[in-house]
Motif scaffolding. Structure first.
Motif, PDB file in Angstrom:
ATOM      1  N   ASP A 273       0.712  -1.137   0.025  1.00  8.73           N
ATOM      2  CA  ASP A 273      -0.160   0.019   0.079  1.00  8.73           C
ATOM      3  C   ASP A 273       1.066   1.251   0.011  1.00  8.73           C
ATOM      4  N   CYS A 274       0.481   2.143  -0.655  1.00 10.08           N
ATOM      5  CA  CYS A 274       1.381   3.414  -0.923  1.00 10.08           C
ATOM      6  C   CYS A 274       0.236   4.792  -0.730  1.00 10.08           C
ATOM      7  N   PRO A 275       0.472   5.684  -0.156  1.00 14.87           N
ATOM      8  CA  PRO A 275      -0.380   6.757  -0.570  1.00 14.87           C
ATOM      9  C   PRO A 275      -0.322   7.470  -1.805  1.00 14.87           C
ATOM     10  N   VAL A 276      -1.278   7.868  -2.441  1.00 15.98           N
ATOM     11  CA  VAL A 276      -1.443   8.520  -3.882  1.00 15.98           C
ATOM     12  C   VAL A 276      -1.040   9.950  -3.885  1.00 15.98           C
ATOM     13  N   GLY A 277      -0.248  10.246  -4.879  1.00 18.93           N
ATOM     14  CA  GLY A 277       0.283  11.744  -5.265  1.00 18.93           C
ATOM     15  C   GLY A 277      -0.136  11.729  -6.834  1.00 18.93           C
ATOM     16  N   VAL A 278      -1.076  12.568  -7.094  1.00 16.68           N
ATOM     17  CA  VAL A 278      -1.624  13.101  -8.646  1.00 16.68           C
ATOM     18  C   VAL A 278      -0.690  14.223  -9.159  1.00 16.68           C
TER      19      VAL A 278
END
Length: 344
Positions: A273-278
């Motif tokens: 799992d990884c946090p999202v960066g757009v």
């Protein structure tokens, strides 16, 4: 763009088309509208439920969309044979020996059993042949990303039945050598019976004593543990995951039954799992990965270019919209099996 998501009741016509196209022997994708609708409803209910202590008997069906058209499907049965035993043949060796005659023979036998009852089962896999191999990997592994994210819903061991050898007319040499003699039905007829009736007929009609393989016709012996050419792609995908053809075969056509430890599968061991960066400008390190959001009823998985920088998974706005995620949400991601596919 391709996306994997949970099935909807509105997908029934597309699922029906795939059930017809999948052909003979795929009992997990029956050519029966009522049964298909029942499974879709079971799946919708399963995705809507929270994981509880009673979780473990659900049926999850996924579909693959390509540019808005449903072109594939795959399922997870959280507990094979929950309502009734899951029958298979266990492949064993008997030893027949005579000391006075100095004879010591090892004989291959098949014993009907329900050892696999209660295990997680991957089933109902079909992809429109017009689509590339990449679609098959996305569909097959997306459901494993769901398992990885929702681990408490599933048990420890997992199985997958491979379709065995039969011809276009529905003749199965394995079935003709064994089952037909006790059922007086051809392979197509018993497939329909398997879909339409209680599976207790297997225990009622199939022989409960060991089947001595050397007594079977050569064609039937040669079919044991073999895989229909149409199942070569799912077989390759599953063996790359870590599945093995163990000591079990399908009770009808003799096809291999693959088994594995769920937590040892490649997708579960090598996903995170990884946090999202757009961002509209992805770093040069971005490459194609298999990714999913962390929702249940709104689960989505896709192939997307991702750059992991200091623990953050950066994706472009198109991928974010496809996966229905925004900055700060969580993605589950893993690499592709084939490094040659890492560029679009």
């Amino acid at each position: 763009m391709m996306i994997v998501r949970p099935v909807r009741t509105s997908d029934l016509p597309a699922i029906e088309r795939m059930a017809v196209a999948s052909g003979i022997g795929v009992t997990s994708l029956p050519n029966n509208r009522d049964k298909l609708y029942e499974r879709i409803r079971q799946s919708v209910t399963a995705f809507e439920h929270e994981a509880t202590a009673e979780t473990g008997t659900e049926y999850y069906m996924f579909v693959l969309e390509a540019d808005g058209e449903v072109v594939g499907t795959a399922s997870i049965n959280a507990s094979a044979g929950f309502d009734e035993p899951f029958y298979s043949y266990r492949s064993e060796t008997f030893v027949h020996a005579s000391r006075p005659l100095k004879v010591h023979n090892r004989i291959h036998v098949l014993n009907m059993c329900h050892d696999l009852t209660g295990m997680v089962q991957l089933a109902g896999f079909y992809v429109d042949p017009a689509h590339a191999a990449r679609a098959g990997e996305l569909l097959s592994r997306a459901r494993l990303l769901f398992v990885a994210a929702e681990r408490e819903r599933f048990g420890r061991r997992v199985i997958a039945e491979m379709q065995g050898i039969h011809d276009d007319a529905g003749q199965s040499p394995f079935w003709n050598a064994i089952g037909r003699r006790f059922f007086n039905m051809d392979f197509l007829q018993v497939e329909q019976a398997f879909v339409s009736h209680s599976k207790t007929f297997i225990a009622e009609l199939m022989p409960s004593y060991p089947i001595y393989v050397p007594l079977l016709e050569d064609e039937a012996q040669n079919a044991i543990g073999q895989i229909h050419p149409a199942f070569e792609q799912p077989f390759r995908l599953l063996t790359r995951e870590g599945f093995e053809a163990d000591n079990y075969i399908d009770i009808f056509d003799g096809g291999a039954v693959l088994t594995a430890e769920l937590d040892r599968l490649h997708t579960l061991e090598h996903s995170c799992d990884c946090p999202v960066g757009v961002t509209a400008s992805l770093p040069a390190s971005a490459n194609l990965r298999l990714v999913s959001n962390r929702r249940v009823s709104q689960f989505k998985a896709a192939l997307a270019r991702v750059a992991v920088v200091e623990g953050v998974a950066y994706i472009n706005p198109d991928s974010a919209r496809l996966l229905d995620v925004v900055d700060g949400d969580t993605l589950r991601l893993t690499d592709l099996h084939d490094p040659a596919q890492k560029s679009l």
